[in-house]
Scaffold this active site. Structure first.
Site, mmCIF file in Angstrom:
data_model
loop_
_atom_site.group_PDB
_atom_site.id
_atom_site.type_symbol
_atom_site.label_atom_id
_atom_site.label_comp_id
_atom_site.label_asym_id
_atom_site.label_seq_id
_atom_site.Cartn_x
_atom_site.Cartn_y
_atom_site.Cartn_z
ATOM 1 N N PRO A 155 -10.813 -2.473 1.799
ATOM 2 C CG PRO A 155 -12.840 -1.893 2.816
ATOM 3 C CD PRO A 155 -11.355 -1.904 3.049
ATOM 4 C CG ASP B 158 -15.680 0.723 0.960
ATOM 5 O OD1 ASP B 158 -16.583 0.779 1.815
ATOM 6 O OD2 ASP B 158 -14.691 1.462 0.961
ATOM 7 C CD1 TRP C 207 -14.086 9.005 2.621
ATOM 8 C CD2 TRP C 207 -12.330 7.639 2.660
ATOM 9 N NE1 TRP C 207 -13.508 9.042 1.376
ATOM 10 C CE2 TRP C 207 -12.429 8.218 1.376
ATOM 11 C CE3 TRP C 207 -11.297 6.745 2.917
ATOM 12 C CZ2 TRP C 207 -11.523 7.924 0.364
ATOM 13 C CZ3 TRP C 207 -10.391 6.457 1.909
ATOM 14 C CH2 TRP C 207 -10.513 7.043 0.645
ATOM 15 C CD GLN D 172 -6.815 5.149 0.042
ATOM 16 O OE1 GLN D 172 -7.405 5.439 1.083
ATOM 17 N NE2 GLN D 172 -7.421 5.202 -1.144
ATOM 18 C CD1 TRP E 261 -8.979 2.302 5.326
ATOM 19 C CD2 TRP E 261 -7.114 1.328 4.555
ATOM 20 N NE1 TRP E 261 -8.934 1.039 5.851
ATOM 21 C CE2 TRP E 261 -7.803 0.415 5.390
ATOM 22 C CE3 TRP E 261 -5.932 0.932 3.953
ATOM 23 C CZ2 TRP E 261 -7.324 -0.877 5.631
ATOM 24 C CZ3 TRP E 261 -5.466 -0.359 4.188
ATOM 25 C CH2 TRP E 261 -6.152 -1.245 5.017
ATOM 26 C CE LYS F 187 -7.583 9.484 -12.472
ATOM 27 N NZ LYS F 187 -8.542 10.318 -11.725
ATOM 28 C CE LYS G 191 -13.141 1.490 -16.406
ATOM 29 N NZ LYS G 191 -14.353 1.051 -15.672
#
Length: 991
Positions: free
Chosen positions: A12, A51, A504, A540, A544, A577, A580
């Site tokens: 999620p 999430d 988590w 992850q 996750w 990276k 914005k």
């Protein structure tokens, strides 16, 4: 359809921000695999999830409301704070749905799950209660990575998510030894803010230490002998440093082992905690002290260092259950225990403390160090290590089982699971799962004040029974006030502990909680567990993937998933990276609108990022997919439709697809493209079953190029009805159109999982030619059985299975040879500046070890195509026994391979190999080996072979292939007949 279930878990995302390329990439991989599963006869439940809890949400609210301290939340009221959090968690769900749907992802948003739903939270409680019953959870104090920006501890894997290069002060400080005049131990630290909490000094018991007289200051210092360069940096300069210079800097007065220093007492740097314990301010020993940096003497602040805490506890400096100095509050500010920096953030207090130490005459040396330092992954503030109370899962107790379960899981790429994830698991430590926050699933633990009576609640029903209160929501504001009567001490009550779960833990509980297991869907869940497939990014492995594996092992002794695809990071075009703030990447929505979702999908999954490598995103790459793949594919499709219409008009017959006719063709290009299509279908099935998207996409792209650049071009006149006379031309055209239709339909279906929109577009036009299309009327297109034409969508169909009767490796190999010869022939023409309008007398091809069938194909049915493409009068493949008259075969060592194998023999072997004659080189390749300098070389792997043209005569122009396996030579003689033939087309056009 009664299909077999294919279980897929979708990690999620948070909907507090808009989807970026990382989400789009992972979503595309997930959609491609699940579409493939669906189109190979499996039922896939693709349920969207969100999430909702944790730091990402709380941090945004804290920024919005200007909250900087925990007390401000309590003053505001947890109910109001959580209501504000609830208000933003679904802020962008509509935008997510719009973007993800536009991307072509087939997923159920209407039946989504949210981690803040009571049903989800109840299953999280059940997970915890199972761990509690198995005695796999405990509460304890531990030095943890701590985010002062979010006022909470983090798990070890969270601490590893965001490292940055920073500059920190590095100081050497003196600690005068009690009872020894003007003798001080000196310690080095990059965290001066921890010095007020110093309680001990640690040395290595086996390391050699010295007492020196510093000749500049006349002070006596004790440090590791090997660490003198820390005090005298010039010793690190090998060019400037001379041993005799030591006499000017210092004098060694004593030598001792670390064990000799143990137990010595020293004067504290500060007196803030001097009176709290007689055990403080002494030297202890431990082998964790090394001599790779510092002075070999490590200052111990047990409140702020994991090793410090362990060592001080082991030596009785501090004791379990007894408070010890920790003068930093939840926000990272110094408390009143350290008056000089009270209320100042620890990272901002360094300079003040260093100045105080200097004024006290205890600063020996000051410098700065640039090093990699962990930052909070959410607030982007520097982390500290701090002793905090937390609830832990005993990962170390089940670690071997977790590692074993990982070995049962299939990872793509393999090294991520076998190396990166394996190494993380084998060193995994107990997992801190609680957070001192507000917006999250509360820990279901009720206890009395001294923790002597604990009740762990595993369901809403159990909580209602124990409290006598109806419960509809499980957030803190709804249950914190609920009390459970004590069974051990009648008249007393148990209250819930303050903590909530780390988000988590909720993510790791997702397989069970999304189904509200075990309260609902019990049989359905257990039938589909472990998951057949999951996919997420490389980060992850510590997120996750880790939490899934730990919880599934603890609960069921099994891995949570059978197959995992791990993608790499999508970076900006400049390799940085995506930001914005910097605006260094194009808006995904605009890219999709401009080029189409399929172009973006194909660009992403036909890149290194699907092999867990990095991708520097280039908008031009998306455009390249449109120009180099989609437009040629579309042009071939359009060309087909135009010529079907022309054929139907000229023959007054309706075009009806006929696979039997396709199988019966004798045309060599028909046989080739049909065989190549069947090979593609076979390859796609094999590779997708192995979850290797990174091999499938290049094959699909290559095939579209073969179809458009070769098959359609070589058969253009034939498909237009321009080959042969009368009925023969129409029959040839029909055969070619049948083959082209068969290929276009198969490719449209096989591309369905990868480019769902374009595949659907082509299918909707191609299906109309199928006799079964009439069955689609009145809703029939949505009924069983599914079949091309009748079914309303390409995505309802099953992917075609390959037809073994049409596989023809010889035809494919011969066509590959033809393409190479044509390309090399064109290059040779360009070298002599000979236009394609001007014919050449002959084309000669020298092929290294061609099969007999390839030679027959090139000199037989394919010969006319070569002559036409190269505008040549003659084409010859040189027989093996005559090749020495045309080319020289040379062998060279494969240095990257042989360098490791031969070592010092490499030079002699290289010289011997390169001296081989053509005949000797040919013999080596035939035998498959070469023995030289007592070393046996495998010609397939250890040597590189290359053909080079050696025929005498200025009329010849040659071009070797890139791999050195083929040489093509043209006879470029320009006599009157050639010149006249070259002028004829222009003259005819002029007339």
């Amino acid at each position: 359809r009664g299909d077999k279930e294919f279980t897929f878990y979708d990690g999620p995302p948070f909907a507090t921000g808009l989807p970026h390329y990382g989400h789009i990439l992972a979503g595309t991989i997930k959609d491609t695999v699940t579409r493939y599963a669906s189109m190979t006869g499996k039922h896939v439940d693709r349920r969207a999830g969100w999430d909702c809890h944790g730091l990402p949400v709380e941090y945004e609210i804290d920024q919005k409301l200007g909250i900087t301290h925990r007390d401000q939340v309590l003053a505001m009221g947890i109910d109001k704070y959580n209501e504000t959090c609830r208000g933003i968690v679904t802020r962008y769900t509509q935008e997510w749905e719009t973007t993800i749907t536009r991307l072509g992802r087939w997923i159920d948003f209407e039946n989504d799950y949210k981690t803040m739903d009571a049903s989800f939270m109840e299953s999280v409680w059940w997970v915890f209660s199972q761990l509690f019953e198995k005695k796999l959870v405990y509460q304890g104090f531990k030095v943890m990575p701590y985010s002062t920006g979010c006022s909470t501890s983090l798990s070890n894997f969270e601490a590893g998510l965001n490292y940055k290069e920073v500059s920190d002060p590095a100081v050497v400080v003196s600690f005068p030894v009690v009872g020894e005049e003007d003798v001080s131990l000196i310690a080095w630290t990059t965290t001066p803010w921890t010095l007020p909490s110093n309680l001990a000094l640690c040395v290595n018991p086996e390391m050699e230490y010295i007492q020196i007289l510093d000749k500049k200051t006349e002070h006596k210092y004790i440090l590791a002998k090997s660490r003198l360069p820390q005090l005298y940096p010039i010793m690190n300069n090998k060019k400037k440093w001379k041993p005799k210079m030591a006499d000017e800097l210092y004098e060694i007065q004593k030598t001792m082992k670390g064990t000799d220093l143990k137990g010595k007492r020293y004067q504290p740097l500060f007196d803030f905690f001097a009176s709290q314990s007689d055990a403080y301010f002494q030297v202890v020993s431990d082998t964790y002290v090394t001599d790779d940096a510092g002075t070999g003497v490590v200052h111990q602040a047990p409140a702020f260092g994991e090793d410090d805490f362990r060592v001080c506890l082991a030596h009785g400096i501090i004791k379990k259950g007894v408070d010890f100095p920790c003068p930093v509050d939840a926000n990272g500010l110094f408390t009143e225990d350290v008056p000089p920096v009270k209320g100042i953030h620890v990272k901002e207090a360094d300079n003040t403390l260093i100045a105080t130490i200097k004024d006290a005459g205890r600063l020996v040396h000051k410098d700065s160090i640039v090093h990699s330092y962990p930052f909070c992954w959410r607030s982007d503030t520097p982390l500290i290590y701090k002793t905090v109370p937390s609830w832990f899962v005993k990962v170390e107790e089940i670690r071997d089982k977790v590692v074993a379960n990982n070995e049962k899981t299939y990872w793509v790429p393999a090294h991520v699971g076998q190396v990166r994830f394996h190494n993380w698991l084998k060193d995994a430590r107990d997992w801190a799962i609680s957070r001192n926050r507000f917006w999250g699933t509360p820990l279901p633990v009720w206890t009395n004040e001294d923790m002597s009576e604990i009740v762990c609640v595993g369901s809403i029903g159990q909580l209602e029974e124990l409290t006598g209160t109806k419960v509809t929501d499980l957030h803190r504001e709804s249950i914190d006030s609920l009390e459970i009567p004590s069974k051990k001490n009648p008249g007393q009550v148990l209250k819930r502990v303050d903590e909530v779960f780390d988000c988590w833990f909720e993510s790791g509980s997702m397989p069970y909680a999304q189904k509200h297991y075990p309260f609902e869907n019990k049989e359905e869940f257990e039938k589909g567990f472990p998951a057949d497939f999951i996919a997420e990014g490389l980060d992850q492995t510590r997120g996750w993937f880790y939490t899934l594996m730990v919880l599934s092992t603890a609960l069921f002794g099994e891995p949570a998933m059978k197959n995992v695809i791990v993608n790499g990071l999508v970076l900006a075009e400049d390799g940085k990276k995506m930001s914005k703030r910097l605006k260094n990447y194009p808006d995904p929505t605009l890219v999709i609108h401009k080029y189409g979702a399929d172009a973006l999908r194909m660009y992403l999954i036909n890149s290194p990022v699907v092999r867990a490598e990095e991708l520097k995103f280039k908008e031009s790459g998306v455009l390249g997919v449109v120009k180099e793949v989609f437009l040629p594919w579309y042009n071939a499709f359009r060309f087909f439709l135009q010529n079907v219409e022309r054929w139907e008009h000229e023959t007054s017959r309706k075009f009806v697809p006929n696979v039997d006719m396709v199988r019966s063709t004798q045309n060599p290009t028909d046989i080739w493209i049909s065989a190549a299509t069947q090979e593609l279908i076979k390859f796609v099935h094999e590779e997708m079953e192995a979850y290797r998207l990174y091999t499938v996409m290049p094959a699909l792209v290559k095939f579209v190029t073969q179809l458009t650049n070769w098959y359609v071009r070589l058969n253009r006149d034939r498909l237009k009805g321009l080959e042969g006379e009368g009925e023969e031309s129409n029959n040839e055209a029909e055969m070619g159109l049948q083959v082209l239709y068969d290929v276009l339909l198969d490719v449209s279906i096989i591309m369905g999982p990868f480019t769902p929109f374009l595949a659907e577009f082509f299918y909707q036009h191609l299906r109309k030619l199928q006799p079964s299309f009439e069955e689609a009327a009145n809703g029939g297109g949505k009924t069983l059985p599914v079949k091309p034409g009748k079914s309303d969508s390409v995505h309802f169909l099953k992917l075609p299975e390959y037809d073994g009767s049409r596989l023809n490796h010889d035809a494919v190999e011969a066509m590959e040879a033809l393409q190479g010869i044509v390309e090399q022939g064109r290059n040779a023409r360009e070298k002599r500046n000979i236009s394609l309008r001007t014919p050449v007398k002959s084309v000669v091809a020298i092929l290294r070890s061609p099969s007999e069938n390839v030679v027959k194909g090139l000199t037989g049915p394919l010969k006319s195509y070569i002559l036409s493409e190269l505008n040549a009068w003659e084409f010859v493949v040189v027989p093996k026994e005559q090749q020495h008259d045309w080319v020289t075969l040379s062998l060279t060592p494969n240095f990257p391979v042989l360098g490791k194998k031969l070592g010092k023999k490499m030079k002699a072997v290289s010289s011997a190999v390169q001296k081989l004659s053509h005949e000797e080189a040919v013999k080596c390749l035939e035998e498959g080996k070469l023995v030289v300098e007592d070393a046996e070389l495998d010609t397939a792997t250890d040597l590189i072979s290359k053909l080079s043209f050696s025929k005498e005569g200025d009329q010849w122009e040659s071009t070797p292939s890139a791999d050195g396996a083929t040489v093509v030579a043209l006879d470029t003689t320009q006599d009157d007949s050639i010149i006249s033939a070259g002028m004829a087309p222009g003259f005819i056009y002029y007339v």
